[in-house]
Design an enzyme around this catalytic site. Sequence first.
Site, PDB file in Angstrom:
ATOM      1  N   ASP A   1       1.572 -49.840  82.946  1.00  0.00           N
ATOM      2  CA  ASP A   1       2.791 -49.843  82.130  1.00  0.00           C
ATOM      3  C   ASP A   1       2.883 -51.096  81.255  1.00  0.00           C
ATOM      4  O   ASP A   1       2.963 -52.209  81.768  1.00  0.00           O
ATOM      5  CB  ASP A   1       4.029 -49.792  83.026  1.00  0.00           C
ATOM      6  CG  ASP A   1       4.127 -48.482  83.791  1.00  0.00           C
ATOM      7  OD1 ASP A   1       3.160 -47.700  83.755  1.00  0.00           O
ATOM      8  OD2 ASP A   1       5.168 -48.250  84.414  1.00  0.00           O
TER       9      ASP A   1
ATOM     10  N   ASP B   1       2.921 -37.749  86.138  1.00  0.00           N
ATOM     11  CA  ASP B   1       2.631 -39.114  86.581  1.00  0.00           C
ATOM     12  C   ASP B   1       2.159 -39.122  88.039  1.00  0.00           C
ATOM     13  O   ASP B   1       2.893 -38.714  88.941  1.00  0.00           O
ATOM     14  CB  ASP B   1       3.936 -39.921  86.409  1.00  0.00           C
ATOM     15  CG  ASP B   1       3.717 -41.411  86.468  1.00  0.00           C
ATOM     16  OD1 ASP B   1       2.626 -41.845  86.866  1.00  0.00           O
ATOM     17  OD2 ASP B   1       4.664 -42.142  86.114  1.00  0.00           O
TER      18      ASP B   1
ATOM     19  N   GLY C   1      -5.379 -44.252  83.466  1.00  0.00           N
ATOM     20  CA  GLY C   1      -6.758 -44.373  82.997  1.00  0.00           C
ATOM     21  C   GLY C   1      -7.806 -44.351  84.094  1.00  0.00           C
ATOM     22  O   GLY C   1      -8.972 -44.668  83.852  1.00  0.00           O
TER      23      GLY C   1
HETATM   24  C1  GLA Z   1       5.340 -45.056  85.998  1.00  0.00           C
HETATM   25  C2  GLA Z   1       4.912 -44.704  84.579  1.00  0.00           C
HETATM   26  C3  GLA Z   1       6.010 -45.156  83.616  1.00  0.00           C
HETATM   27  C4  GLA Z   1       7.313 -44.465  83.982  1.00  0.00           C
HETATM   28  C5  GLA Z   1       7.669 -44.739  85.431  1.00  0.00           C
HETATM   29  C6  GLA Z   1       8.845 -43.904  85.902  1.00  0.00           C
HETATM   30  O1  GLA Z   1       5.435 -46.428  86.195  1.00  0.00           O
HETATM   31  O2  GLA Z   1       3.693 -45.303  84.263  1.00  0.00           O
HETATM   32  O3  GLA Z   1       5.639 -44.852  82.280  1.00  0.00           O
HETATM   33  O4  GLA Z   1       7.162 -43.084  83.744  1.00  0.00           O
HETATM   34  O5  GLA Z   1       6.588 -44.445  86.298  1.00  0.00           O
HETATM   35  O6  GLA Z   1       9.132 -44.080  87.244  1.00  0.00           O
END
Ligand code: GLA
Length: 533
Positions: A359, A298, A338
């Site tokens: 998210d 991430d 993306g």
């Molecule tokens: C981001 C990701 C989520 C999750 C959080 C965790 O927001 O997009 O899917 O993994 O971090 O902190």
Amino acid sequence: MALCDMFEAFGIAAIALAGLTLSPAAAIAQPVPASANPVALAEVSGNWLVVPRRTPDSIAIGGIPRSFRLTVEGGSVTGTFRFNGWDYPIANWVARGDGFAFDLTGKPPFVQMRARPRADGRFMDVWIGDEMLGIAPFLARRVSDSELAAIERDAPRPDTMSKLPLPAPHDVGVRNLAPVPPMGWNSWNVFREAVDDRSVRAMADVMVSSGLRDAGYRYVTIDDGWQGQRDAAGILHPNSKFPDMRGLVDYIHARGMKIGIYSSPGPVTCSGYIGSHGHEAQDAKTFAAWGIDLLKYDWCSASNIYDTKVEMQARYQVMGAALQATGRPIVYSLCQYGLYDVGSWGNAVGGHMWRTGGDSIEGDLWHAVDYRFDHNGNAAHAGPSAWNDADMMLVGIDGLTPEEYRTHYTLWMMAASPIILGNDLRTMTPAVKAIVANPAVIAVGQDRLGIQGQRVAQIGTTEVWSKQLADGATALALFNRGTALAAITVNWRAIGLRAPKRVRDLWRGVDVAPAADYTVEVPRHGAVLLRVS
Ligand code: GLA
């Protein structure tokens, strides 16, 4: 402008705040409450430790503390917000109603914040965001200089917060580890930072006992919040919630499933845990030694350091190559919302799937589903081990109707997205299970051709999507994105299907008459899924 479009314009900055529950769709569009009592400037002076709303003890279990340091000077307030290890200077402080508004400056640029100390002087309510993006509330607790110093001294600290040399770009050569879209469960939506060994085992147990594993859900992924500190040799250890990672991995494997874990190319993850920046090879080895089968990687705080597409590709390439160097088959899931047309380079950095947006779990859930009708990545990039990931499932999570669950699930299946459940499986109702464990529906998403279905017709708020299947059949989804019941008519010829021999309604489990025109009433926000052969 829709909220998620706003987010795209806003870029990565919003994601970096995910731990404060402000992320792309994070908009909790609520006004800052007003009160008649003016607040004395002096009351805000001092140190304020951010207390996560959902897991108030998370500071103690591995995260990096976030705090405000505020000083009253000449009738105004100055100071910094320390977020995931970076200091953001506060600017433009103004008294507003019974509280204060200010901007955070720095990189990435933050949105506006408002704050209001509570009457007891111990807590301060803080709102971050703005009317357009939505406003997320959180809480800060007053702490003394010495208490804050002690908390920061004992907290994890990333050791590389600045740019590292980038490798020359090259195609690391993706391995076909995800021939069909991965299916599984991920801890984030249910547990956030409170995820622990016990809860992961409990979910794995339910995946077996409920039949979900046998329906195809194989990956159990521990998202953010498992990380502890690096030791003197740089090896990253889990925090106290995961006393025996190897044992946990064995437990999942013994039940015929695979296990995923989470990290970041940045020094710090979205929720303030230690990331893999500068330790990619070491962390990949650690994951492989534990027996990890999938890594969700991430971007998060990497946005504080890196600015360009080339830099992003390079940091993802470093981990992609590191995973491959371990020799263990590890599915590589890119989570960078993306950006930069990731589908066109995800495979080259070793990735098997990549998120197509922010998210889904934050903010209005129907909006998150509806948004994906138009934002699903480029279908041309999808195929075996190359999946546009529409993000974790919201089925079984409060905020959507049963009809909306089905629409959501149908759309993800048609889009050949990975299907990673995000609900609490321990309390899953039979109705929810009937949606996520329907073999005929799952077969559409898991079709071995790996073609990403696309819209073939649209009238107003109704649309028809088509996905070609390996046995020559076609999956056809009839969606009603509108708020009233709508009749949708499909003319087989018009969409190139000539005269079908058999048409099966997969949700209802019945064959329907393959007349020249097929008309069906679809409820508001509803979907019908047909298999046409
Ligand atoms: C981001 C990701 C989520 C999750 C959080 C965790 O927001 O997009 O899917 O993994 O971090 O902190």
